[in-house]
Write an enzyme that holds these catalytic residues in place. Structure first.
Site, mmCIF file in Angstrom:
data_model
loop_
_atom_site.group_PDB
_atom_site.id
_atom_site.type_symbol
_atom_site.label_atom_id
_atom_site.label_comp_id
_atom_site.label_asym_id
_atom_site.label_seq_id
_atom_site.Cartn_x
_atom_site.Cartn_y
_atom_site.Cartn_z
ATOM 1 N N ASN A 153 0.876 -1.171 0.000
ATOM 2 C CA ASN A 153 0.000 0.000 0.000
ATOM 3 C C ASN A 153 0.916 1.225 0.000
ATOM 4 O O ASN A 153 1.471 1.589 1.030
ATOM 5 C CB ASN A 153 -0.890 -0.038 1.257
ATOM 6 C CG ASN A 153 -1.729 1.219 1.408
ATOM 7 O OD1 ASN A 153 -1.810 2.044 0.495
ATOM 8 N ND2 ASN A 153 -2.364 1.362 2.563
ATOM 9 N N LYS B 22 0.185 4.225 -0.293
ATOM 10 C CA LYS B 22 -0.444 5.435 0.277
ATOM 11 C C LYS B 22 -0.145 6.628 -0.635
ATOM 12 O O LYS B 22 -0.058 6.448 -1.835
ATOM 13 C CB LYS B 22 0.026 5.645 1.726
ATOM 14 C CG LYS B 22 -0.135 4.367 2.555
ATOM 15 C CD LYS B 22 0.023 4.545 4.027
ATOM 16 C CE LYS B 22 -0.191 3.207 4.713
ATOM 17 N NZ LYS B 22 -0.154 3.282 6.169
ATOM 18 N N GLU C 122 -6.915 4.927 7.637
ATOM 19 C CA GLU C 122 -6.634 6.340 7.332
ATOM 20 C C GLU C 122 -7.834 6.997 6.640
ATOM 21 O O GLU C 122 -8.098 8.178 6.816
ATOM 22 C CB GLU C 122 -5.352 6.448 6.478
ATOM 23 C CG GLU C 122 -4.121 6.178 7.333
ATOM 24 C CD GLU C 122 -2.954 5.574 6.586
ATOM 25 O OE1 GLU C 122 -2.905 5.653 5.354
ATOM 26 O OE2 GLU C 122 -2.072 4.994 7.266
ATOM 27 N N GLU D 86 -6.035 -5.000 10.235
ATOM 28 C CA GLU D 86 -4.999 -4.009 10.513
ATOM 29 C C GLU D 86 -5.308 -3.283 11.822
ATOM 30 O O GLU D 86 -6.084 -2.317 11.826
ATOM 31 C CB GLU D 86 -4.936 -2.972 9.382
ATOM 32 C CG GLU D 86 -4.564 -3.558 8.039
ATOM 33 C CD GLU D 86 -3.880 -2.507 7.150
ATOM 34 O OE1 GLU D 86 -2.785 -2.786 6.663
ATOM 35 O OE2 GLU D 86 -4.442 -1.416 6.973
ATOM 36 N N GLY E 150 2.006 2.041 10.782
ATOM 37 C CA GLY E 150 2.996 3.109 10.654
ATOM 38 C C GLY E 150 3.675 3.473 11.968
ATOM 39 O O GLY E 150 4.335 4.501 12.054
ATOM 40 N N SER F 260 2.804 -2.424 10.314
ATOM 41 C CA SER F 260 4.242 -2.545 10.582
ATOM 42 C C SER F 260 4.817 -3.931 10.253
ATOM 43 O O SER F 260 5.738 -4.396 10.907
ATOM 44 C CB SER F 260 4.572 -2.144 12.013
ATOM 45 O OG SER F 260 4.223 -0.776 12.229
HETATM 46 P P1 PGA Z 1 2.443 0.047 7.654
HETATM 47 O O1 PGA Z 1 1.041 0.332 6.944
HETATM 48 O O2 PGA Z 1 2.969 -1.238 7.097
HETATM 49 O O3 PGA Z 1 3.302 1.217 7.303
HETATM 50 O O4 PGA Z 1 2.172 -0.050 9.122
HETATM 51 C C1 PGA Z 1 0.133 -0.702 6.709
HETATM 52 C C2 PGA Z 1 -1.130 -0.156 6.086
HETATM 53 O O5 PGA Z 1 -1.545 0.947 6.473
HETATM 54 O O6 PGA Z 1 -1.738 -0.788 5.212
#
Ligand code: PGA
Length: 256
Positions: free
Chosen positions: A13, A15, A101, A171, A177, A217
């Site tokens: 992802n 983002k 998000e 998640e 993050g 993460s």
């Molecule tokens: P991250 O994000 O691996 O940076 O924690 C995962 C996500 O939001 O899909």
């Protein structure tokens, strides 16, 4: 329970990262690194502005294209939005919906996740439906309730046949993050709860055939342990999907 019934899907992802030029350079670097690694499905979910260029760049490779959201209407007066049909025409196969998000910053609620889900299926695309509890909900001990509710509302009026094309991503919001990961056992436990919800809504076979990812993460160091768990069928990866070495290492961990 037989894990081999399910497809393992490793989805990056991106983002709001990478311009289309950066995205194409990334794909050109990634392609040879993941060539022949067919033990899992490899997906990159890119910003809308990158879709055309990345769609071209992945041609002839084992990398699949995903988007990060889609509107529920087929077309119309929705300034700034993108429909599932528009994505499909560009070669998109997967669409993330209900990401935390979007829930946190853009007013996404369970009901709109369900509306998007139906539109995405209607366009012949595969939704990746994100669910997960907030840190405060975890502290209150209501993770099961929160995740069950999100899953049930997202899947409202969806048939067992349609479930074949749906991926769920667990998640935990506190792990996104932050560098904090759910332990492999915790991820396995909550993914198992989601699988039980699906069994309750449909039947055991449908539940056992549903790909349920973990996200939050996930990285090159913890991926192997997370992916070794019975209920963890892949990952939705943010930060670690932005570096070809890290993303490839996770894909390698998913081959076993
Ligand atoms: P991250 O994000 O691996 O940076 O924690 C995962 C996500 O939001 O899909």
């Amino acid at each position: 329970m037989d894990k081999s019934k399910r497809k393992v899907v490793i989805a990056g992802n991106w983002k709001m990262n990478m311009t289309f030029r950066q995205g194409v350079a990334f794909i050109n670097e990634l392609k040879p690194m993941v060539q022949g690694k067919d033990g899992c499905e490899i997906v990159v979910c890119v910003p809308d502005t990158d879709i055309s260029a990345v769609s071209e760049a992945i041609k002839g490779s084992n990398i699949k294209l995903g988007a990060q959201n889609a509107h529920w209407a087929k077309s119309g007066a929705f300034t700034g939005e993108t429909s599932a049909d528009m994505l499909a025409e560009l070669g998109v196969e997967y669409v993330i919906i209900g990401h935390s998000e979007r829930r946190q910053h853009f007013g996404e609620i369970n009901r709109t996740v369900n509306m998007r889900l139906k539109a995405i299926l209607g366009a012949g695309l595969k939704p990746i439906v994100c669910v997960g509890e907030l840190e405060t909900e975890r502290e209150l001990g209501i993770t099961t309730e929160v995740v069950s509710l999100q899953t049930k509302v997202a899947l409202h009026e969806i048939t067992a046949e349609q479930m074949k094309g749906i991926i769920i991503a667990y998640e935990p919001v506190w792990a996104i993050g932050t560098g904090k990961t759910a332990t492999a056992d915790e991820a396995d436990r909550v993914n198992g709860i989601i699988r039980d919800v699906i069994a309750g809504l449909y039947n055991k076979d449908t539940a056992e055939a549903t790909t349920i990812q973990y996200g939050g993460s996930m990285n090159s160091k913890n991926a192997a342990e997370l992916l070794s768990k019975l209920n963890v069928d892949g990952g939705l990866i943010g930060g670690a999907s932005l570096k070809t070495e890290d993303f490839t290492a996770i894909i390698e961990a998913a081959q076993k």
